[in-house]
Design an enzyme around this catalytic site. Sequence first.
Site, PDB file in Angstrom:
ATOM      1  N   THR A  89       0.856  -1.182   0.000  1.00 28.56           N
ATOM      2  CA  THR A  89       0.000   0.000   0.000  1.00 28.56           C
ATOM      3  C   THR A  89       0.890   1.230   0.000  1.00 28.56           C
ATOM      4  O   THR A  89       1.549   1.532   0.997  1.00 28.56           O
ATOM      5  CB  THR A  89      -0.909   0.003   1.240  1.00 28.56           C
ATOM      6  OG1 THR A  89      -1.618  -1.235   1.310  1.00 28.56           O
ATOM      7  CG2 THR A  89      -1.915   1.144   1.171  1.00 28.56           C
ATOM      8  N   LYS A 165      -7.496   0.220  -2.394  1.00 37.31           N
ATOM      9  CA  LYS A 165      -6.890  -0.367  -1.193  1.00 37.31           C
ATOM     10  C   LYS A 165      -6.828   0.644  -0.053  1.00 37.31           C
ATOM     11  O   LYS A 165      -7.106   0.315   1.109  1.00 37.31           O
ATOM     12  CB  LYS A 165      -5.489  -0.884  -1.516  1.00 37.31           C
ATOM     13  CG  LYS A 165      -4.717  -1.414  -0.292  1.00 37.31           C
ATOM     14  CD  LYS A 165      -5.426  -2.586   0.371  1.00 37.31           C
ATOM     15  CE  LYS A 165      -4.823  -2.966   1.714  1.00 37.31           C
ATOM     16  NZ  LYS A 165      -3.402  -3.332   1.659  1.00 37.31           N
ATOM     17  N   LYS A 233       0.049   5.135   8.729  1.00 36.98           N
ATOM     18  CA  LYS A 233       0.613   5.494   7.419  1.00 36.98           C
ATOM     19  C   LYS A 233      -0.462   5.453   6.347  1.00 36.98           C
ATOM     20  O   LYS A 233      -0.576   6.368   5.519  1.00 36.98           O
ATOM     21  CB  LYS A 233       1.763   4.535   7.086  1.00 36.98           C
ATOM     22  CG  LYS A 233       2.405   4.737   5.712  1.00 36.98           C
ATOM     23  CD  LYS A 233       1.834   3.829   4.633  1.00 36.98           C
ATOM     24  CE  LYS A 233       2.118   2.370   4.892  1.00 36.98           C
ATOM     25  NZ  LYS A 233       1.659   1.512   3.741  1.00 36.98           N
TER      26      LYS A 233
END
Length: 287
Positions: A89, A165, A233
């Site tokens: 990701t 995602k 993150k």
Amino acid sequence: MEVGFIGLGAMGSAMASNLLRAGHAVRGWNRSGSAGIDGILMVPDPADAFQAEVVFTMLSDDAAVREVLIEPGVLAKARPNAVHVVTATISVELVRELIAAHEEAKLGYVSAPVLGRPDAAASAQLNILTGGKAPAVEKARPLLEVLGRKLWHMGDDPVQANAAKIAVNMMITMAIEAMAEAVVLTESTGLDRGTFFDLILNTLFGSRSYESYSAHIAAGEYEPGFKARLGLKDLRLAAALAGETDRSLPMLDAVRARMAETVDAGMGESDWSAMADFTINRSEKPS
């Protein structure tokens, strides 16, 4: 097929092992310099991994991708017409940069972020989101099918898979926080959280995210499957993507702030569902 695999952490090692068991010749490289996996040829440099027909990378974040691939100029040294499959990701901004860099190097590029924890990777039960031009996706497809239960093609633009995602991970954190806040309410009356979770899972909220993370919250155990610092993150990536169109996403802002509090409280290496622990046991109402 000759396969390269860069990034042999918990997820990457499970995925690379499945490719090996499927009969593919795998050459690997890991930033930690670990001994590797029996049967995988460990190479001394990422550029050596890029001499394979298809190369997978499972690197933790944008900084790692830049450090390993971009700054050393690895793409320029790659096998001609190789296909690079990025399974981590990462930001949409970096994906756009990588698309241009791969076009310049005449390499195929596929975004293939995965849904699933290390146990799902080990059992080849990942759901894999793909984005990219058809020739590159089709070349990688036989390998991706070894790794996952189903491929979900998001579009010809790799960015679309990454956006999907990022959005999914955002929604998972919202589910975790929703359950935590529900526990705060119901436990204030003395209702056992396990009883409450039994209710919601068997009526209105029987989805995989609720099933998986309610078990963590019910037990109060947060051994890492996906670490809170990585969850933070990903929420930052979501905020950055929202910022591109100057859109206000108040729920995203709330869970991002709560995940940041969780990490700041020393739970960054715990599972990201530890955010629920912060909400239930550690947060205080502002005075």
